[in-house]
Design an enzyme around this catalytic site. Structure first.
Site, PDB file in Angstrom:
ATOM      1  N   CYS A  40       0.778  -1.080  -0.066  1.00 37.40           N
ATOM      2  CA  CYS A  40      -0.027  -0.109   0.135  1.00 37.40           C
ATOM      3  C   CYS A  40       1.079   1.222  -0.045  1.00 37.40           C
ATOM      4  O   CYS A  40       2.015   1.177   0.317  1.00 37.40           O
ATOM      5  CB  CYS A  40      -0.782   0.042   1.174  1.00 37.40           C
ATOM      6  N   CYS A  69       3.278   1.608   2.913  1.00 37.73           N
ATOM      7  CA  CYS A  69       4.546   0.942   2.528  1.00 37.73           C
ATOM      8  C   CYS A  69       5.800   1.979   1.877  1.00 37.73           C
ATOM      9  O   CYS A  69       6.923   2.066   2.016  1.00 37.73           O
ATOM     10  CB  CYS A  69       4.192  -0.374   1.910  1.00 37.73           C
ATOM     11  N   ASP A 105       8.055  23.657 -35.075  1.00 36.04           N
ATOM     12  CA  ASP A 105       9.209  24.234 -36.117  1.00 36.04           C
ATOM     13  C   ASP A 105       8.492  23.544 -37.390  1.00 36.04           C
ATOM     14  O   ASP A 105       7.786  22.807 -37.458  1.00 36.04           O
ATOM     15  CB  ASP A 105      10.463  23.652 -35.542  1.00 36.04           C
TER      16      ASP A 105
END
Length: 749
Positions: A32, A35, A451
């Site tokens: 989770c 952790c 460009d």
């Protein structure tokens, strides 16, 4: 190709204690966001160390001084209650490890489910209708349930215990405590005859007054959590399948040419730069190189997402990981191993997955205090129900429901799974996003600046006319100009070299002036080739004016200070450019054409693709100024370019997109690399990024909303623990399923 990320350094290599290195660790045991936060905090306590941990990939990306060894980092992670090993560069090893884990979870799930179904049925019947109880029924229930709550749930208990040893509380702690509490309380009830209620009259009375036996709850929580883990493991495999498929495209062996002209099969890892190797029809090109001889069509779909094969012949570059469809090629290796485009793209995706979005960082901060708060809420729930109702049974039931329903696994999965899926899908489409910062920038982009040469146009220029000054010949001028331009990367330079032909003399004192041209000494003569601003046309000004009126680009050649010739160069617009610009306009995005070319040529291209805002004769620093001008007017600007002169503008823009066929400078300055030549890659990249952000937001809203709404219901005693376990598993299921929908993101025809 410039290295787009830093490869993991070898363990325990520290020649310079002040030099920063990057290490990737595979972290086992995380379940989770809590952790994740714990591992990151532990690593951050080591001097000079910065770490980002990804729950979905279970990878810790650690930047650390060279004096800090990989073993020290692994020990630090283990001190946090998890195991860590250096991440294997082999995708196959990672696949096998995850497959072993998935099979282990599946085995425990199947056994637990087989025992849970009859135990749940029996438990409900015996609890609600005590008259059906038979001698030894308690032992039958215990016999069915104990394998599930012990062996089946063992990975949960093990990780909870490891966390407790280090003072950490995670999702596994909540689940493990819930399972143990429900089992222990049920065992006490089953084995204590005085706690079992007499047979009530009527079915509903039996249901309402049933014994507080929660063995089916403990088993059900185990089954649902294991089902969620199995689904998550399968989803991770699906999410990473695109990237793994890309990684698996690499060749394993290659046929190299030896001195006597024969071929020798060797592992790809032994191939060295400048070696010649042979590619036969159907074979994967082993590494980046240049075709020395032969011709064939090459399938670039693995790298660019393009379905059309492209021709390759002598002098053409080829990319490792692509497939030779027909013909036989002899290729000279120009990059090997970690220096190849293929490896760089894989690292780019891995680096992107290692970053965190602002939204996920918020979720991690919440999760860091969430689990301790849940335990506090559970304790208050127990005390409140015990005092308010006087029933320890009700207090235990409500407490178990709080522990089970509050698991924050969905919070930890909300962002990384979505980005894992999106980055894999992007790799299939030839779109490589550097990280969450680039992803988040796409949400506000309202202007795209293009460009011209090599971006909106094909960049494959050709010299269509040559006007020569008196005293010079066309062949002589082209020979000198081609020699100078052979050292340049610009598209105009390539056109001049192509027209000049082979066997060009060497150039000395070469100097490139971005946006203007190049100069050097050839056969003792000082030669300059470039725009009229770089080399004034003098007597050939009329030829320059005529070319400008027709929208063609001109290059003036000057030899020893005298104008020698004017070269007219023509380019073509990419076939899908107009459709790509139209898609951007449909999305409400303004487009601008920015080029160093003359106004007539720029206006002609802009008209063909549908761009109204045209800014011509712009030097590289002028491109940066144009981007900043748009930003100062309140616009969020994305810049699309491919050349050296686009690098500063790409870096200055809110979002830089570099064409993958462009230069290393452009790609290193960009936030997104587009490996496809088609301009449709731009709206595809923006569309995928925005779809990913939308998915992440939906995931987080669900994850936060689920916990905020569910915990009060559990505290109020209105939630059956078994229903809570199912709802908790469904929360993770929704987040992963919602993320997997990004796999279907596709381009428009």
């Amino acid at each position: 190709m410039t290295d787009l990320s830093t490869p993991a350094p070898p363990a325990d290599t520290a020649p310079d204690a002040g030099r920063m290195q990057r290490t990737f660790l595979e972290v086992d045991g995380m379940t989770c966001a809590a952790c994740v936060g714990r591992v990151e905090r532990k690593l951050a306590k080591v001097d000079g160390v910065r770490a980002v941990v990804n729950l979905a990939t279970r990878t810790a990306t650690v930047e650390h001084p060279a004096g800090v060894t990989v073993q020290q980092l692994a020990d630090t992670v283990e001190a946090a209650g998890y195991s860590a090993t250096p991440k294997s560069p082999s995708p196959r090893r990672a696949i096998l490890a995850e497959e072993r884990e998935r099979r282990d979870v599946l085995r425990r799930l199947i056994v637990s489910l087989v025992l849970f179904v009859p135990a749940a049925d029996l438990s409900i019947v015996l609890a609600t209708i005590p008259s059906t109880r038979f001698p030894g029924w308690q032992w039958v229930l215990l016999a069915l349930s104990l394998p599930v709550v012990t062996w089946g749930a063992w990975p949960l208990h093990k990780r909870a215990f490891q966390g407790a040893r280090h003072g950490a509380a995670t999702m596994d702690t909540l689940v493990s405590v819930g399972i143990i509490s429900a089992t222990a309380w049920s065992v006490v009830t089953v084995l204590t005859p005085g706690r079992q209620r007499p047979d009530p009259h009527g079915f509903w009375n039996a249901v309402l007054q049933s014994d507080p036996i929660y063995l089916e709850v403990a088993m059900g929580v185990t089954v649902f959590v294991l089902a969620g883990r199995y689904f998550e493991a399968s989803a991770r495999a699906k999410a990473a399948s695109a990237l793994r498929e890309l990684a698996s495209r690499g060749a394993r062996e290659v046929s190299v040419l030896v001195r006597d002209g024969s071929e020798l099969r060797i592992p790809v890892g032994e191939l060295r730069e400048e070696q010649l190797f042979v590619v036969r029809p159907g074979e994967t090109i082993a590494t980046d190189g240049t075709v020395e001889s032969g011709s064939a069509f090459v399938d670039n779909s693995a790298m660019t997402g393009e379905s059309r094969p492209v021709p390759a012949g002598p002098g053409d570059p080829v990319v490792g990981g692509t497939v030779c469809q027909d013909g036989r090629l002899t290729v000279r290796a120009t990059a090997v191993g970690e220096d190849t485009t293929f490896a760089a793209m894989l690292r780019l995706v891995e680096d992107a997955q290692a970053t965190k979005a602002r939204m996920q960082r918020l979720a991690d901060r919440v999760s860091a205090v969430f689990v301790p708060c849940v335990f506090a809420i559970a304790a208050l729930t127990f005390v409140g129900w015990l005092i308010g109702s006087g029933s320890i049974d009700h207090a235990v039931k409500a407490t178990i429901a709080v522990l089970v329903i509050a698991c924050p696994c969905a919070l930890g999965l909300a962002t990384p799974v979505a980005f894992m899926v999106a980055s894999g899908r992007g790799a299939q489409l030839g779109v490589y996003v550097r990280g969450h910062q680039a992803l988040e920038a796409t949400e506000t982009v309202d202007t795209v600046v293009f460009d011209k040469t090599g971006t909106v146009t094909t960049g494959v220029l050709s010299v269509t006319a040559v006007s020569v000054a008196p005293g010079f010949t066309e062949d002589a001028v082209l020979r000198l100009a081609g020699a100078v331009e052979s050292a340049s990367e610009h598209a105009v330079a390539r056109a001049v070299v192509a027209r000049a032909g082979a066997d060009l003399p060497a150039v000395e004192d070469f100097r490139a002036v971005p946006g203007l041209g190049a100069s050097g000494r050839v056969d003792g003569a000082a030669v300059r080739v470039g725009s009229p601003r770089f080399a004034p046309p003098g007597a050939l000004a009329g030829a320059v004016a005529a070319a400008a009126e027709s929208g063609r680009t001109v290059a003036v050649v000057e030899v020893d200070g005298a104008v020698a010739a004017v070269l007219e160069v023509a380019d073509t617009v990419k076939p899908d450019a107009a459709a790509a610009v139209a898609r951007l306009h449909e999305a409400g995005i303004r487009t601008v054409l920015l080029t160093g070319d003359n106004a007539a040529a720029a206006a002609k291209v802009a008209a063909l693709v549908g761009i109204d805002d045209v800014r011509a004769d712009v030097l590289p620093d002028g491109k940066v100024a144009a981007v900043r001008e748009l930003q100062e007017s309140g616009r969020k600007v994305a810049m699309v370019g491919d050349g050296v002169n686009d690098g500063p503008a790409l870096a200055a823009a809110d979002l830089g997109l570099a064409m993958g066929t462009g230069t290393d400078v452009a790609q290193s300055a960009a936030d997104v690399v587009l490996m496809r030549e088609e301009l449709s890659a731009v709206p595809d990249a923006l569309g995928l990024a925005r779809a990913t952000l939308k998915t992440i937001k939906a995931n987080l809203v669900w994850a936060f909303g689920y916990n905020v709404a569910a915990i009060p219901i559990a505290v109020a005693g209105l939630l059956n623990p078994l229903v809570g376990a199912a709802a908790m598993a469904f929360s993770s299921f929704f987040v992963v399923w919602n993320s997997l929908r990004l796999r279907k993101f596709g381009t428009r025809p």
